[in-house]
Motif scaffolding. Sequence first.
Motif, mmCIF file in Angstrom:
data_model
loop_
_atom_site.group_PDB
_atom_site.id
_atom_site.type_symbol
_atom_site.label_atom_id
_atom_site.label_comp_id
_atom_site.label_asym_id
_atom_site.label_seq_id
_atom_site.Cartn_x
_atom_site.Cartn_y
_atom_site.Cartn_z
ATOM 1 N N PRO A 60 0.862 -1.047 -0.059
ATOM 2 C CA PRO A 60 -0.072 0.107 0.019
ATOM 3 C C PRO A 60 1.026 1.254 -0.283
ATOM 4 O O PRO A 60 2.029 1.162 0.566
ATOM 5 C CB PRO A 60 -0.793 -0.201 1.255
ATOM 6 C CG PRO A 60 -0.438 -1.239 1.890
ATOM 7 C CD PRO A 60 0.860 -1.764 1.320
ATOM 8 N N PRO A 61 0.330 2.382 -0.672
ATOM 9 C CA PRO A 61 1.329 3.544 -0.559
ATOM 10 C C PRO A 61 1.578 4.192 0.771
ATOM 11 O O PRO A 61 0.932 4.064 1.880
ATOM 12 C CB PRO A 61 0.341 4.523 -1.228
ATOM 13 C CG PRO A 61 -1.210 4.115 -1.108
ATOM 14 C CD PRO A 61 -1.045 2.628 -1.039
ATOM 15 N N VAL A 62 2.640 4.662 0.868
ATOM 16 C CA VAL A 62 3.226 5.301 2.129
ATOM 17 C C VAL A 62 3.228 6.914 1.967
ATOM 18 O O VAL A 62 2.830 7.571 0.988
ATOM 19 C CB VAL A 62 4.942 5.084 2.149
ATOM 20 C CG1 VAL A 62 5.155 3.430 2.126
ATOM 21 C CG2 VAL A 62 5.601 5.486 0.863
ATOM 22 N N LEU A 63 3.536 7.162 3.299
ATOM 23 C CA LEU A 63 3.838 8.863 3.430
ATOM 24 C C LEU A 63 4.950 8.996 3.824
ATOM 25 O O LEU A 63 5.613 8.731 4.741
ATOM 26 C CB LEU A 63 2.831 9.386 4.453
ATOM 27 C CG LEU A 63 2.725 10.940 4.716
ATOM 28 C CD1 LEU A 63 1.861 11.490 3.581
ATOM 29 C CD2 LEU A 63 2.266 11.210 6.040
ATOM 30 N N SER A 64 5.911 9.626 2.932
ATOM 31 C CA SER A 64 7.336 9.932 3.352
ATOM 32 C C SER A 64 7.342 11.211 3.941
ATOM 33 O O SER A 64 8.553 11.413 4.755
ATOM 34 C CB SER A 64 8.236 9.947 1.864
ATOM 35 O OG SER A 64 7.736 8.775 1.270
ATOM 36 N N ARG A 65 6.833 12.309 3.457
ATOM 37 C CA ARG A 65 7.036 13.656 4.130
ATOM 38 C C ARG A 65 6.494 13.671 5.580
ATOM 39 O O ARG A 65 5.360 13.447 5.605
ATOM 40 C CB ARG A 65 6.414 14.648 3.115
ATOM 41 C CG ARG A 65 7.011 14.927 1.803
ATOM 42 C CD ARG A 65 6.080 15.543 0.950
ATOM 43 N NE ARG A 65 5.768 16.778 1.630
ATOM 44 C CZ ARG A 65 4.617 17.269 1.663
ATOM 45 N NH1 ARG A 65 3.602 16.844 1.338
ATOM 46 N NH2 ARG A 65 4.400 18.402 2.341
#
Length: 277
Positions: free
Chosen positions: A10-15
């Motif tokens: 699933p997509p991540v949050l890097s910021r």
Amino acid sequence: MSLLSRLLAPPVLSRDEELNAAVEGKVVLVTGASHGIGEALALRLGRVGARVLLAARSQDRLQEVCLAIRSAGGQAWSYPLDLRDPEQIDGVAEEMLQRHPQIHAVVHNAGKSIRRSLRKSLLRAHDFERCMGVNYLGPVRLQLALLPSMLECGGGHIVNVSSVSVRLAPAAHWAAYHCSKTAFDLWLGAAVPELKPKNIACTSIYFGLVHTRMSAPTKEYQNMPGQTPEEAASVVCRALARRPRVLQPWWLGPAHWLSAPLEPFTEWIQSKIVSSS
Ligand SMILES: NC(=O)c1ccc[n+]([C@@H]2O[C@H](COP(=O)([O-])OP(=O)(O)OC[C@H]3O[C@@H](n4cnc5c(N)ncnc54)[C@H](OP(=O)(O)O)[C@@H]3O)[C@@H](O)[C@H]2O)c1
């Protein structure tokens, strides 16, 4: 993260800026914060200014994680808790609410996984009871205890750390784990129509393989592409920042729709594999 792991997860949050804007000063409860995904999540939330409540059974580990968060300038509190014990859940929920009358987000991450054949389960009905306790009945009881304060405070966010398996055809040897994860997933889905109008968002995250203590005993998984606990934690961070209803790998939608018509075939394949092992 390797390209393949990234494609399958699933997509991540890097910021950190986006996460910080969403959770700074907010109280976030993370169950299962002593190891794996929960530990990585608690550390990251602590770094971006959330007030983190950590729950799990291992008191020493919880204190270590708390100390790490505090030493880096963050705020954290540990709540030793066995989710299979209803009285403990009620007591801990009350204790948390006394200190933190508003809990902005609850991440139901604690989990127990069991992979065992029926033949080896004959004298182990407790496997099913334990999984149900940790993965379903405990989280439901905890959430029911925290819900009145969320409603009084005008909103909140409930995050369920679930598995892709609950959206796929049944898998041999995984009944105890998959049934209990599916039960909480359905419970939360049934709660959404009542909670959404009250400004309580619900997110279900369907993870594929994450390389943690939980997946380590399954030899077949050791060389398969999967996320690290930190990568999985950044998926949960994305949920906390953006409050989507579902976070899942791109391929799970089509796989979910295909799993019903293909079930006779997956049953046939699995029976061949199981009988040859
Ligand atoms: N790893 C994967 O491949 C994968 C894939 C899909 C979904 N998930 C889900 O991700 C979540 C986190 O798993 P993980 O991979 O990070 O596993 P993990 O490293 O084994 O962590 C599990 C956490 O749950 C806690 N826990 C277990 N039994 C408990 C109980 N009776 N009461 C309270 N806490 C309890 C453990 O702490 P204590 O032992 O200290 O209690 C630990 O902190 C689980 O819900 C799992 O189902 C994992």
